[in-house]
Design an enzyme around this catalytic site. Structure first.
Site, PDB file in Angstrom:
ATOM      1  N   ALA A  21     -22.813 -24.842  46.882  1.00 61.18           N
ATOM      2  CA  ALA A  21     -21.506 -25.433  47.143  1.00 61.18           C
ATOM      3  C   ALA A  21     -20.356 -24.694  46.477  1.00 61.18           C
ATOM      4  O   ALA A  21     -19.189 -25.072  46.662  1.00 61.18           O
ATOM      5  CB  ALA A  21     -21.516 -26.887  46.658  1.00 61.18           C
TER       6      ALA A  21
ATOM      7  N   ASN B 294     -26.374 -29.644  40.864  1.00 60.20           N
ATOM      8  CA  ASN B 294     -27.090 -28.363  40.885  1.00 60.20           C
ATOM      9  C   ASN B 294     -26.149 -27.226  40.534  1.00 60.20           C
ATOM     10  O   ASN B 294     -26.550 -26.211  39.963  1.00 60.20           O
ATOM     11  CB  ASN B 294     -27.695 -28.135  42.279  1.00 60.20           C
TER      12      ASN B 294
ATOM     13  N   HIS C 276     -15.179 -29.043  42.544  1.00 59.92           N
ATOM     14  CA  HIS C 276     -15.842 -28.407  41.411  1.00 59.92           C
ATOM     15  C   HIS C 276     -14.804 -27.475  40.786  1.00 59.92           C
ATOM     16  O   HIS C 276     -14.300 -26.570  41.471  1.00 59.92           O
ATOM     17  CB  HIS C 276     -17.043 -27.581  41.863  1.00 59.92           C
TER      18      HIS C 276
HETATM   19  N1  LIG Z   1     -27.064 -25.616  44.973  1.00 56.22           N
HETATM   20  C1  LIG Z   1     -26.134 -26.447  45.437  1.00 56.22           C
HETATM   21  O1  LIG Z   1     -24.925 -26.168  45.331  1.00 56.22           O
HETATM   22  C2  LIG Z   1     -26.544 -27.711  46.100  1.00 56.22           C
HETATM   23  C3  LIG Z   1     -27.855 -28.146  46.058  1.00 56.22           C
HETATM   24  N2  LIG Z   1     -28.230 -29.286  46.699  1.00 56.22           N
HETATM   25  C4  LIG Z   1     -29.656 -29.665  46.639  1.00 56.22           C
HETATM   26  O2  LIG Z   1     -30.165 -29.694  47.959  1.00 56.22           O
HETATM   27  C5  LIG Z   1     -30.990 -30.827  48.103  1.00 56.22           C
HETATM   28  C6  LIG Z   1     -31.043 -31.234  49.561  1.00 56.22           C
HETATM   29  O3  LIG Z   1     -29.760 -31.703  49.959  1.00 56.22           O
HETATM   30  P1  LIG Z   1     -29.563 -32.499  51.318  1.00 56.22           P
HETATM   31  O4  LIG Z   1     -30.132 -31.752  52.460  1.00 56.22           O
HETATM   32  O5  LIG Z   1     -28.149 -32.885  51.373  1.00 56.22           O
HETATM   33  O6  LIG Z   1     -30.463 -33.796  51.024  1.00 56.22           O
HETATM   34  P2  LIG Z   1     -31.084 -34.799  52.067  1.00 56.22           P
HETATM   35  O7  LIG Z   1     -31.535 -35.976  51.275  1.00 56.22           O
HETATM   36  O8  LIG Z   1     -30.175 -34.992  53.224  1.00 56.22           O
HETATM   37  O9  LIG Z   1     -32.374 -34.007  52.613  1.00 56.22           O
HETATM   38  C7  LIG Z   1     -33.502 -33.703  51.852  1.00 56.22           C
HETATM   39  C8  LIG Z   1     -34.688 -33.783  52.798  1.00 56.22           C
HETATM   40  O10 LIG Z   1     -35.843 -33.225  52.167  1.00 56.22           O
HETATM   41  C9  LIG Z   1     -36.942 -34.118  52.378  1.00 56.22           C
HETATM   42  N3  LIG Z   1     -37.953 -33.927  51.357  1.00 56.22           N
HETATM   43  C10 LIG Z   1     -38.013 -34.446  50.113  1.00 56.22           C
HETATM   44  N4  LIG Z   1     -39.124 -33.995  49.477  1.00 56.22           N
HETATM   45  C11 LIG Z   1     -39.746 -33.172  50.339  1.00 56.22           C
HETATM   46  C12 LIG Z   1     -40.938 -32.395  50.249  1.00 56.22           C
HETATM   47  N5  LIG Z   1     -41.684 -32.372  49.155  1.00 56.22           N
HETATM   48  N6  LIG Z   1     -41.297 -31.660  51.321  1.00 56.22           N
HETATM   49  C13 LIG Z   1     -40.539 -31.657  52.443  1.00 56.22           C
HETATM   50  N7  LIG Z   1     -39.406 -32.377  52.591  1.00 56.22           N
HETATM   51  C14 LIG Z   1     -39.017 -33.124  51.540  1.00 56.22           C
HETATM   52  C15 LIG Z   1     -36.292 -35.478  52.332  1.00 56.22           C
HETATM   53  O11 LIG Z   1     -37.142 -36.452  52.877  1.00 56.22           O
HETATM   54  P3  LIG Z   1     -37.006 -37.974  52.293  1.00 56.22           P
HETATM   55  O12 LIG Z   1     -35.607 -38.402  52.589  1.00 56.22           O
HETATM   56  O13 LIG Z   1     -38.055 -38.688  53.076  1.00 56.22           O
HETATM   57  O14 LIG Z   1     -37.280 -37.859  50.821  1.00 56.22           O
HETATM   58  C16 LIG Z   1     -35.031 -35.234  53.157  1.00 56.22           C
HETATM   59  O15 LIG Z   1     -35.279 -35.348  54.542  1.00 56.22           O
HETATM   60  C17 LIG Z   1     -30.366 -31.871  47.164  1.00 56.22           C
HETATM   61  O16 LIG Z   1     -31.342 -32.796  46.742  1.00 56.22           O
HETATM   62  C18 LIG Z   1     -29.857 -31.038  46.024  1.00 56.22           C
HETATM   63  O17 LIG Z   1     -30.845 -30.949  45.010  1.00 56.22           O
HETATM   64  C19 LIG Z   1     -27.340 -30.028  47.414  1.00 56.22           C
HETATM   65  C20 LIG Z   1     -26.012 -29.647  47.477  1.00 56.22           C
HETATM   66  C21 LIG Z   1     -25.509 -28.472  46.801  1.00 56.22           C
HETATM   67  O1  LIG Z   2     -22.735 -30.127  47.326  1.00 55.86           O
HETATM   68  C1  LIG Z   2     -22.068 -30.136  46.273  1.00 55.86           C
HETATM   69  O2  LIG Z   2     -20.826 -30.187  46.259  1.00 55.86           O
HETATM   70  C2  LIG Z   2     -22.737 -29.998  44.944  1.00 55.86           C
HETATM   71  C3  LIG Z   2     -24.004 -30.707  44.803  1.00 55.86           C
HETATM   72  O3  LIG Z   2     -24.313 -31.664  45.476  1.00 55.86           O
HETATM   73  C4  LIG Z   2     -24.922 -30.228  43.780  1.00 55.86           C
HETATM   74  O4  LIG Z   2     -24.572 -29.287  43.059  1.00 55.86           O
HETATM   75  O5  LIG Z   2     -26.023 -30.779  43.672  1.00 55.86           O
END
Ligand SMILES: NC(=O)C1=CN([C@@H]2O[C@H](COP(=O)(O)OP(=O)(O)OC[C@H]3O[C@@H](n4cnc5c(N)ncnc54)[C@H](OP(=O)(O)O)[C@@H]3O)[C@@H](O)[C@H]2O)C=CC1
Ligand SMILES: O=C([O-])CC(=O)C(=O)O
Length: 259
Positions: A111, A180, A210
Site C-alpha cells: 500500500a 503490514n 500512511h
Molecule cells: N503489504 C501491504 O501493504 C498490505 C498487506 N495486506 C495483507 O494482505 C492480506 C490479504 O488482504 P485482502 O485480500 O484484503 O484480505 P481478504 O480477507 O479480502 O482476503 C484474504 C483471503 O485469503 C483467504 N485465506 C486465508 N487463509 C488462507 C490460506 N491458508 N490459504 C488460502 N487462502 C486463505 C481468506 O479466506 P477466509 O476469508 O475464508 O479466511 C480470504 O479469502 C491481509 O490480511 C494483509 O495481511 C493487506 C493490505 C496491504
Molecule cells: O492497505 C493498506 O493501506 C495497509 C494495510 O492494510 C496493511 O499494511 O496491512
C-alpha cells in the site's frame, strides 16, 4: 512465468483475474488456493497442485497463511511474492524462508511507496528516527484482542483516536490486516528497532493514510500516502493488487524497471 495465487480475497481475486485474462505480459495464472474465493470463475486447486504447476506463488492470504505455508512454497522450488509482509516481524520467520529455498523471496511494496529511497538511504548510514502513522476508518480497526469496551468505544467514536503507538514489530503483529506497512518500512530501513508505528482510528476518514517520516545521514524524508480503501475489504487499500501486478510485470518481463 506461471503464477499461483494463495488467497483470493480483495487483493488475490483482482490479481488472479488479471493473470487469467492475460493482462500481465509474460505471466499466466497457474491456479488459485482459497476455501472461499471472492469471485467465481477462477481455476481453484489445492496447495500441492499449485506448487507443482507454479513458478511463483503470490501470497495474499494473511500473515498466518504466510507463516504456515511460506517455507513449503519455497522448498517446492517456487518463488514467493509476499503481501502479508508483517508476518516477517515474527522471530526467525524471514531467516526460515530464506533458508527454505531454492525458491526466492520477493516482498510486495503493497500500500505504500518510498521504500526504494529509504532502502538506498539506509545504506549511506543508519536512520536516527523513523515513524509511520496509519489512519483508517475506525470500524475496520477492531481487533480480536480488544476488550468489548474498547471495541465498542472504537465502533462509536465520533472523533479520531490513536489506538496504539510503539515499535513496528509490535504494531504490525497487533494489527495484522492493517499495519503490514510498518514491517515494510522496518525492512526497508534495515532496522526494526528504529521504527515507531502508530495506528489511528478516524470514523470520518475518507481514505486510508500512511504518513512516513524518516531522518538520517542521507537526509530527511516525508511520504504521505492517501489510498482509497478496497470496497470488499476496507482494511486493505485498493492499490495493493496493482502493486502485486506491477511486481509480476517486472519479474516476468523486465523492461526499464526501477530497481
Ligand atoms: N503489504 C501491504 O501493504 C498490505 C498487506 N495486506 C495483507 O494482505 C492480506 C490479504 O488482504 P485482502 O485480500 O484484503 O484480505 P481478504 O480477507 O479480502 O482476503 C484474504 C483471503 O485469503 C483467504 N485465506 C486465508 N487463509 C488462507 C490460506 N491458508 N490459504 C488460502 N487462502 C486463505 C481468506 O479466506 P477466509 O476469508 O475464508 O479466511 C480470504 O479469502 C491481509 O490480511 C494483509 O495481511 C493487506 C493490505 C496491504
Ligand atoms: O492497505 C493498506 O493501506 C495497509 C494495510 O492494510 C496493511 O499494511 O496491512
Amino acid at each position: 512465468m506461471r503464477v499461483g495465487v494463495l488467497g483470493a480475497g480483495s487483493i488475490g481475486a483482482i490479481v488472479a483475474e488479471a493473470l487469467r485474462d492475460g493482462r500481465v505480459p509474460g505471466a499466466e495464472l497457474a491456479g488459485v488456493v482459497d476455501p472461499a474465493p471472492a469471485v467465481a470463475g477462477l481455476p481453484m486447486c489445492a496447495l500441492p497442485e499449485l506448487l507443482s504447476t507454479s513458478d511463483l506463488v503470490v501470497e495474499c492470504a494473511g500473515q498466518r497463511a504466510l507463516a504456515e505455508a511460506g517455507a513449503q512454497v519455497l522448498s517446492a522450488g517456487c518463488d514467493l511474492l509476499v503481501v502479508s509482509v508483517g508476518a516477517l516481524a515474527a522471530d526467525g520467520l524471514l531467516e526460515k524462508l530464506l533458508a527454505a529455498g531454492p525458491g526466492a523471496v520477493h516482498l510486495s511494496t503493497g500500500a505504500i511507496g518510498g521504500l526504494d529511497l529509504l532502502r538506498s538511504a539506509a545504506l549511506l548510514g543508519p536512520f536516527e528516527r523513523v515513524v509511520i502513522e496509519t489512519t483508517k476508518k475506525a470500524s475496520s480497526l477492531v481487533q480480536p484482542w480488544m476488550s468489548e469496551a474498547e471495541a465498542d468505544a472504537l465502533r462509536r467514536t465520533s472523533s479520531p483516536v490513536e489506538l496504539r503507538r510503539g515499535p513496528a514489530r509490535e504494531i504490525t503483529a497487533a494489527f495484522p490486516k492493517s499495519a503490514n506497512v510498518a514491517a515494510s518500512v522496518a525492512l526497508a530501513v534495515r532496522n526494526w528497532d528504529v521504527v515507531e508505528a502508530a495506528v489511528i482510528a478516524d470514523p470520518a476518514a475518507p481514505a486510508t493514510s500512511h504518513v512516513i517520516t524518516a531522518a538520517g545521514p542521507a537526509g530527511q524524508y516525508r511520504f504521505e500516502i492517501r489510498n482509497r480503501p478496497s470496497p470488499r475489504t476496507p482494511t486493505s487499500s485498493r492499490v495493493v493488487p496493482y502493486a502485486v501486478l506491477s511486481a509480476l510485470e517486472a519479474l516476468a518481463s523486465p523492461r526499464a524497471v526501477f530497481r
